[in-house]
Design a protein around this motif. Structure first.
Motif, short mmCIF file in Angstrom:
data_model
loop_
_atom_site.label_atom_id
_atom_site.label_comp_id
_atom_site.label_asym_id
_atom_site.label_seq_id
_atom_site.Cartn_x
_atom_site.Cartn_y
_atom_site.Cartn_z
N LYS A 43 -3.65 -38.78 -37.62
CA LYS A 43 -4.18 -37.58 -38.27
C LYS A 43 -3.68 -36.31 -37.58
O LYS A 43 -3.15 -36.36 -36.48
N GLU A 44 -3.85 -35.23 -38.25
CA GLU A 44 -3.56 -33.87 -37.76
C GLU A 44 -2.10 -33.45 -37.88
O GLU A 44 -1.77 -32.33 -37.56
N SER A 59 -0.14 -29.52 -33.74
CA SER A 59 -0.48 -28.83 -32.50
C SER A 59 -1.30 -29.76 -31.62
O SER A 59 -2.21 -30.45 -32.10
N PHE A 60 -0.97 -29.78 -30.35
CA PHE A 60 -1.64 -30.61 -29.36
C PHE A 60 -2.36 -29.69 -28.39
O PHE A 60 -1.80 -28.69 -27.95
N LYS A 61 -3.60 -30.02 -28.03
CA LYS A 61 -4.43 -29.19 -27.16
C LYS A 61 -4.42 -29.72 -25.73
O LYS A 61 -4.44 -30.94 -25.52
N PHE A 62 -4.43 -28.77 -24.77
CA PHE A 62 -4.44 -29.10 -23.35
C PHE A 62 -5.41 -28.17 -22.62
O PHE A 62 -5.77 -27.13 -23.14
N LYS A 63 -5.77 -28.54 -21.39
CA LYS A 63 -6.76 -27.73 -20.67
C LYS A 63 -6.15 -26.47 -20.05
O LYS A 63 -6.88 -25.55 -19.71
N ASP A 64 -4.81 -26.44 -19.90
CA ASP A 64 -4.19 -25.25 -19.30
C ASP A 64 -2.69 -25.23 -19.62
O ASP A 64 -2.17 -26.11 -20.30
N ALA A 70 3.94 -29.68 -19.15
CA ALA A 70 4.30 -31.06 -18.84
C ALA A 70 4.54 -31.86 -20.12
O ALA A 70 5.50 -32.63 -20.22
N PHE A 71 3.69 -31.66 -21.12
CA PHE A 71 3.87 -32.34 -22.40
C PHE A 71 5.16 -31.88 -23.08
O PHE A 71 5.91 -32.68 -23.62
N TRP A 92 -0.51 -21.28 -23.72
CA TRP A 92 -1.57 -21.68 -22.82
C TRP A 92 -2.49 -22.64 -23.56
O TRP A 92 -3.09 -22.28 -24.57
N GLY A 93 -2.55 -23.88 -23.10
CA GLY A 93 -3.46 -24.86 -23.66
C GLY A 93 -3.06 -25.47 -25.00
O GLY A 93 -3.85 -26.18 -25.62
N LYS A 94 -1.84 -25.20 -25.45
CA LYS A 94 -1.46 -25.69 -26.78
C LYS A 94 0.07 -25.83 -26.88
O LYS A 94 0.81 -24.98 -26.41
N VAL A 95 0.49 -26.91 -27.53
CA VAL A 95 1.91 -27.13 -27.84
C VAL A 95 2.00 -27.51 -29.30
O VAL A 95 1.32 -28.43 -29.76
N THR A 96 2.85 -26.79 -30.04
CA THR A 96 3.09 -27.12 -31.45
C THR A 96 4.50 -27.68 -31.55
O THR A 96 5.46 -27.06 -31.09
#
Length: 122
Positions: A43-44, A59-64, A70-71, A92-96
């Motif tokens: 999903k997503e 979009s992938f969410k991260f804490k910082d 790194a992703f 910051w905190g997100k990769v699309t």
């Protein structure tokens, strides 16, 4: 329009495949083919049209920022290994991540293979 949104349906078939070289001259996927491959993704993911070309993106969410970076690097390593490269927006905190095939200006099966492989990195 593209698959059943919000339903988690995972298959391992796409993530186990390898990208095949695409030198252009092949047609982009039909809407029916897009639906078929889209239904095999987690999903997503969404199919979006940008600059007149369909893409599959998520979009992938991260804490910082450090984890997001790194992703991004993992996706870059995967892209180099497979010989197929996405657009990646690292914030910051997100990769699309957006996959599409540049040479045909649209979607190819490779893009869905790479989307499935991208999910494995997360």
């Amino acid at each position: 329009m593209y698959g059943t949104h919000g339903v988690f349906r995972m298959t391992t078939s796409l993530e186990k495949e390898k990208c095949v070289p695409c030198s252009g001259g092949v047609p982009t996927l039909t809407d029916a083919e897009i639906d078929m491959y889209y239904s095999q993704l987690k999903k997503e993911w969404s199919v979006a049209k940008r600059d007149g070309m369909k893409r599959v993106e998520k979009s992938f969410k991260f804490k910082d920022f450090f984890e997001a970076l790194a992703f991004t690097n993992k996706v870059g390593e995967l892209a180099e290994k497979e010989g197929h490269h996405p657009d990646i927006l690292t914030e910051w905190g997100k990769v699309t991540v957006s996959w599409w095939t540049h040479k045909i200006k649209g979607l190819h099966k490779n893009d869905f293979v790479m989307a499935a492989k991208t999910d494995r990195l997360y």
